[in-house]
Scaffold this active site. Structure first.
Site, short mmCIF file in Angstrom:
data_model
loop_
_atom_site.label_atom_id
_atom_site.label_comp_id
_atom_site.label_asym_id
_atom_site.label_seq_id
_atom_site.Cartn_x
_atom_site.Cartn_y
_atom_site.Cartn_z
N ARG A 44 0.84 -1.19 0.00
CA ARG A 44 0.00 0.00 0.00
C ARG A 44 0.88 1.25 0.00
NH1 ARG A 44 -1.83 0.77 4.37
NH2 ARG A 44 -1.17 -1.08 5.48
N TYR A 60 -1.32 -3.62 -7.00
CA TYR A 60 -1.10 -4.35 -5.75
C TYR A 60 -2.33 -4.34 -4.84
CZ TYR A 60 -0.20 -5.36 -0.95
OH TYR A 60 -0.35 -5.88 0.31
N GLY A 108 -4.01 -4.05 -1.61
CA GLY A 108 -4.75 -3.02 -0.88
C GLY A 108 -4.98 -1.74 -1.68
N LYS A 152 -9.65 -2.35 1.82
CA LYS A 152 -9.35 -1.20 2.67
C LYS A 152 -10.11 0.05 2.21
CE LYS A 152 -7.11 -3.61 5.44
NZ LYS A 152 -5.79 -4.10 5.45
N HIS A 177 -10.50 -2.28 11.58
CA HIS A 177 -9.43 -3.13 11.07
C HIS A 177 -9.18 -4.26 12.10
CE1 HIS A 177 -4.99 -3.26 9.42
NE2 HIS A 177 -5.74 -4.20 8.89
N SER A 190 -1.26 -3.51 10.27
CA SER A 190 -0.91 -4.41 9.18
C SER A 190 0.33 -5.23 9.53
CB SER A 190 -0.65 -3.61 7.91
OG SER A 190 -1.81 -2.87 7.59
N ALA A 191 0.28 -6.50 9.22
CA ALA A 191 1.39 -7.44 9.45
C ALA A 191 1.81 -7.49 10.92
CB ALA A 191 2.59 -7.10 8.55
N CYS A 192 0.82 -7.41 11.81
CA CYS A 192 1.09 -7.53 13.25
C CYS A 192 0.33 -8.68 13.90
CB CYS A 192 0.79 -6.21 13.95
SG CYS A 192 1.99 -4.93 13.56
N THR A 214 -4.20 -12.35 11.15
CA THR A 214 -4.52 -13.65 10.53
C THR A 214 -4.05 -14.78 11.44
OG1 THR A 214 -4.27 -12.65 8.35
CG2 THR A 214 -4.19 -15.05 8.46
N ASP A 244 -9.39 -9.66 9.13
CA ASP A 244 -8.86 -8.33 8.80
C ASP A 244 -9.84 -7.18 9.04
OD1 ASP A 244 -6.47 -6.98 7.75
OD2 ASP A 244 -7.71 -6.39 6.06
N ASN A 281 6.31 -8.59 1.90
CA ASN A 281 4.86 -8.37 1.89
C ASN A 281 4.18 -9.24 0.83
OD1 ASN A 281 2.45 -7.10 2.85
ND2 ASN A 281 2.45 -5.79 1.03
N ARG A 309 1.91 -12.21 -0.58
CA ARG A 309 0.58 -12.53 -0.03
C ARG A 309 -0.03 -13.75 -0.69
NH1 ARG A 309 -1.70 -8.90 4.09
NH2 ARG A 309 -0.05 -7.35 4.31
N ARG A 340 3.11 -3.82 17.77
CA ARG A 340 4.45 -4.38 17.80
C ARG A 340 5.30 -3.41 18.60
NH1 ARG A 340 6.96 -7.94 13.80
NH2 ARG A 340 5.07 -8.48 12.69
N ASN A 394 -0.53 -17.83 22.33
CA ASN A 394 -1.36 -16.66 22.67
C ASN A 394 -2.70 -17.09 23.29
OD1 ASN A 394 0.65 -14.96 21.74
ND2 ASN A 394 -0.19 -14.88 19.66
P1 GTP Z 1 -2.34 -7.73 7.47
O1 GTP Z 1 -2.86 -8.76 6.54
O2 GTP Z 1 -1.28 -6.88 6.85
O3 GTP Z 1 -3.42 -6.88 8.06
O4 GTP Z 1 -1.52 -8.50 8.65
P2 GTP Z 1 -1.98 -9.33 9.93
O5 GTP Z 1 -2.26 -8.40 11.06
O6 GTP Z 1 -3.03 -10.30 9.59
O7 GTP Z 1 -0.63 -10.09 10.32
P3 GTP Z 1 -0.22 -11.65 10.20
O8 GTP Z 1 -1.06 -12.51 11.08
O9 GTP Z 1 -0.17 -12.00 8.76
O10 GTP Z 1 1.25 -11.63 10.79
C1 GTP Z 1 2.26 -10.82 10.25
C2 GTP Z 1 3.61 -11.24 10.73
O11 GTP Z 1 3.65 -11.21 12.16
C3 GTP Z 1 3.96 -12.65 10.29
O12 GTP Z 1 5.25 -12.63 9.70
C4 GTP Z 1 3.99 -13.45 11.55
O13 GTP Z 1 5.01 -14.39 11.53
C5 GTP Z 1 4.19 -12.43 12.67
N1 GTP Z 1 3.42 -12.83 13.88
C6 GTP Z 1 2.10 -13.08 13.95
N2 GTP Z 1 1.73 -13.46 15.19
C7 GTP Z 1 2.85 -13.43 15.94
C8 GTP Z 1 3.13 -13.71 17.33
O14 GTP Z 1 2.25 -14.07 18.11
N3 GTP Z 1 4.41 -13.55 17.74
C9 GTP Z 1 5.41 -13.16 16.88
N4 GTP Z 1 6.64 -13.02 17.36
N5 GTP Z 1 5.19 -12.90 15.57
C10 GTP Z 1 3.93 -13.03 15.11
C1 SPV Z 2 -2.99 -4.53 5.35
O1 SPV Z 2 -2.00 -3.93 4.88
O2 SPV Z 2 -3.49 -4.25 6.47
C2 SPV Z 2 -3.60 -5.64 4.60
C3 SPV Z 2 -3.15 -5.88 3.25
O3 SPV Z 2 -4.50 -6.30 5.11
S1 SPV Z 2 -3.82 -4.76 2.09
O4 SPV Z 2 -5.02 -5.34 1.53
O5 SPV Z 2 -2.81 -4.54 1.08
O6 SPV Z 2 -4.17 -3.53 2.78
MN MN Z 3 -4.94 -5.62 7.22
#
Ligand code: GTP
Ligand code: SPV
Ligand code: MN
Length: 594
Positions: free
Chosen positions: A74, A202, A204, A211, A231, A253-255, A258, A282, A376, A378, A409, A505
């Site tokens: 994004r 791409y 998002g 989004k 979100h 995002s990516a925290c 999922t 999400d 990133n 997917r 994070r 968790n």
């Molecule tokens: P978006 O799709 O961008 O919204 O991301 P998301 O919030 O769904 O994040 P996702 O579950 O894909 O996790 C993103 C990254 O965080 C991955 O590389 C995981 O390995 C890492 N991660 C997820 N859960 C944990 C956790 O409990 N501990 C640690 N250390 N890393 C984690």
């Molecule tokens: C995010 O970045 O929070 C995502 C991926 O879930 S995207 O659809 O690219 O926004």
């Molecule tokens: Mn997201």
């Protein structure tokens, strides 16, 4: 096909006509949701190289796609809220005047679909025809977008039936144009229910139901109509007696959304009969129920998940979800068996492989530290593939929420978990969220920034008004969810994660559920309630009581600095900051001074 015969809604026809007049496509094709049409589009995308068909035996109906190298995440600084009054976009959004934005982007869209087909995608966010669902029409010149939207949303002519002759919809116009990053714009016109996206291919930026609609436009609609677009993942926590409590959680995002949504409990919990069910990973649309609780539904129909780090141990449910009907974007192509690979899948990177840029990923590249998959990268996978999909996934009512969890994070500062003292205090906790930036957006990675409710990049209006809306929603529910904050990412002095995360968790979720039921105590700190060390079940976790103590520490000096940072952050909202939140900040400071 004669469009006017199938499309009975004049506004849809006008939208198509006006967009076609602007973009000048060679052809216009309505996406009807049929398998025959989908198969034909897949074949066409493979014939042009836009997609690669993967091994039908190992990954049936799966495809690989590579985006342009300059187009992998994004683009927050090219994403605009275009409302008439600049002040209404607030201090955090990028703003453009609507007339100027239409003019500027109109010049970019002009003739952009020459020689191409314009696809008309009727889609529903939520169950088709449900009173809580909303409809969009996306016009796009990208087959990749069509095929992704068919996984992520509910697409087809039944959506046009649900829309009826004069129903309203969100207008989305997307063109890849020339993928010129200097002319890439993601424009939202909340006052016109309109989204324009150009020069990107791409996720998002271009899957406009996600989004752009389900968060930015929907958050604006929710503010005006008395509901919330967040979100957030939604999960069901089933106890051994079969009772299921629902939790929504907002992480940037990516925290980890999922991963948490698809969590598999540790063995000791599984033996006792605990289960986690996925409702969404999400986005949550949240409404006030007649019973005085908040109800959440997932408007999506698939998962657009981060590939790297997904493996048989961290998230087996996600991995299984991607084994059929999935589109992989920017991962490694394993030429040995025509499958895919990414960092953190296993310890055996393929020898004969192509990296996400399309270059040979050989020993020399690996030795030079070249990553095979983009951080990133997917997968786009159908929700129905998910082994732990909730029974409530297809329930238009959604699920009643017992808890809302915020999290980011943070290497230090935030404890593993704490509970807020009230709804307003919980809104404060969400509003002060901070997190390290990730590869999900372009720009620097690992920089701590404030990301209120994980909505910083996704709120379609003034963030101060958004906080006020949260406060208002609390007043509308007799039994609001309890609000918590978690941090899976605290580091020790050597930079190692203190908490094992992922399935472990569950131990924190259990405490959260017990707090909601009032069956466990807590320890009061200046920021809220943390667990007593004895109340987190550590059996089999490998975590010592000493480490847990460290994870739960709330350091007053660190938090005094944090409070100063919050004060700075709050200043920009001026008089649009709700008085309730200034009062919460004052209370935090007083607690820390004690
Ligand atoms: P978006 O799709 O961008 O919204 O991301 P998301 O919030 O769904 O994040 P996702 O579950 O894909 O996790 C993103 C990254 O965080 C991955 O590389 C995981 O390995 C890492 N991660 C997820 N859960 C944990 C956790 O409990 N501990 C640690 N250390 N890393 C984690
Ligand atoms: C995010 O970045 O929070 C995502 C991926 O879930 S995207 O659809 O690219 O926004
Ligand atoms: Mn997201």
């Amino acid at each position: 096909m004669n469009m006017a015969e199938v499309i009975k809604n004049e506004k849809v026809l006008r939208f198509i006509d006006e967009s076609a007049a602007l973009c000048n496509p060679d052809r216009i094709v309505l996406i009807d949701g049929s398998k025959a049409q989908r198969d034909a589009l897949r074949a066409e995308a493979c014939s042009t190289g836009e997609m690669i068909k993967l091994n039908e035996d190992l990954l049936p109906e799966c495809y690989l796609h590579r985006t342009a190298v300059n187009d992998v995440a994004r683009v927050e600084d090219r994403t605009f809220i275009c409302c008439r009054n600049k002040a209404d976009a607030g201090p955090i959004n990028y703003w453009m005047d609507p007339q100027e934005a239409y003019k500027m982007a109109g010049d970019i869209f002009k003739g952009s679909m020459q020689g191409r087909t314009m696809y008309v995608i009727p889609y529903s966010m939520g169950i088709v025809g449900s009173e809580f669902s909303k409809i969009g029409i996306e016009l796009t010149d990208s087959i990749y977008v069509v095929l992704n939207m068919e996984i992520m949303t509910r697409v087809g002519t039944d959506v046009l039936d649900a829309l009826g002759k004069d129903g309203d919809f969100v207008k989305g116009l997307h063109s890849k144009c020339a993928l010129d990053e200097t002319k890439r714009y993601i424009l939202h016109f909340p006052e016109d229910n309109t989204i324009w996206s150009c020069n990107s291919g791409y996720g998002g930026n271009v899957l406009l139901g996600k989004k752009c609609f389900a968060l930015r436009i929907a958050s604006y609609l929710g503010k005006n109509e008395g509901w919330m677009a967040e979100h957030m993942l939604i999960l069901g926590f089933e106890k051994p007696d079969g009772d299921t409590k629902y939790i929504a959680a907002a992480f940037p995002s990516a925290c980890g959304k999922t991963n948490l949504a698809m969590l598999i409990p540790p063995e000791s919990y599984r033996k006792k009969g605990y289960k986690i069910w996925t409702v969404g990973d999400d986005i949550a649309w949240i409404r006030v129920g007649a019973d005085g609780r908040l109800w959440a539904m997932n408007p999506e129909n698939g998962f657009f998940g981060v590939a790297p780090g997904t493996n048989e141990k961290s998230n087996p449910n996600a991995l299984h979800t991607t084994q059929k009907g999935t589109i992989f974007t920017n991962v490694v192509h394993n030429l040995e068996n025509n499958t895919v690979w990414w960092e953190g899948l296993d310890k055996n990177p393929p020898k004969n492989a192509v990296d996400w840029k399309g270059n040979p990923w050989d020993d020399a590249a690996k030795a030079a530290g070249v990553k095979g998959a983009h951080p990133n990268s997917r997968f786009t996978a159908p929700a129905k593939n998910c082994p732990c999909i909730s029974k409530a996934f297809d329930d238009p009512k959604g699920v009643p929420l017992s808890a809302i969890v915020f999290g980011g994070r943070r290497a230090k500062t935030a404890p593993l978990v704490y509970q807020s003292k009230s709804w307003d205090n919980g809104v404060f906790v969400g509003s002060i969220m901070a997190s390290e930036t990730t590869a999900a957006a372009t720009g620097a990675v690992g920089v701590v920034r404030r990301d209120p409710m994980a909505m910083r990049p996704f709120c379609g209006y003034h963030m101060g008004d958004y906080f006020a809306h949260w406060i208002e929603m609390g007043k509308k529910v007799k039994n609001p969810p309890k609000i918590f904050n978690v941090n899976w990412f605290r580091l020790d002095d050597e930079g190692n994660f203190l908490w094992p995360g992922f399935g472990e968790n569950m131990r924190v979720l259990e405490w959260i559920v017990k707090r909601c039921e009032g069956t466990v105590g807590a320890v009061e700190t200046p920021i809220g309630y943390v667990p007593d060390v004895k109340d987190i079940d550590l059996a089999g976790s490998g975590v010592s009581e000493e480490t847990l103590k460290e994870l739960l520490t709330v350091d007053k000096e660190t938090w005094k600095k944090e409070a100063d940072g919050i004060e700075e952050f709050y200043k920009q909202f001026g008089d649009r900051l709700p008085a309730e939140l200034s009062a919460e900040l004052a209370q935090l400071k007083a607690n820390l001074a004690k």
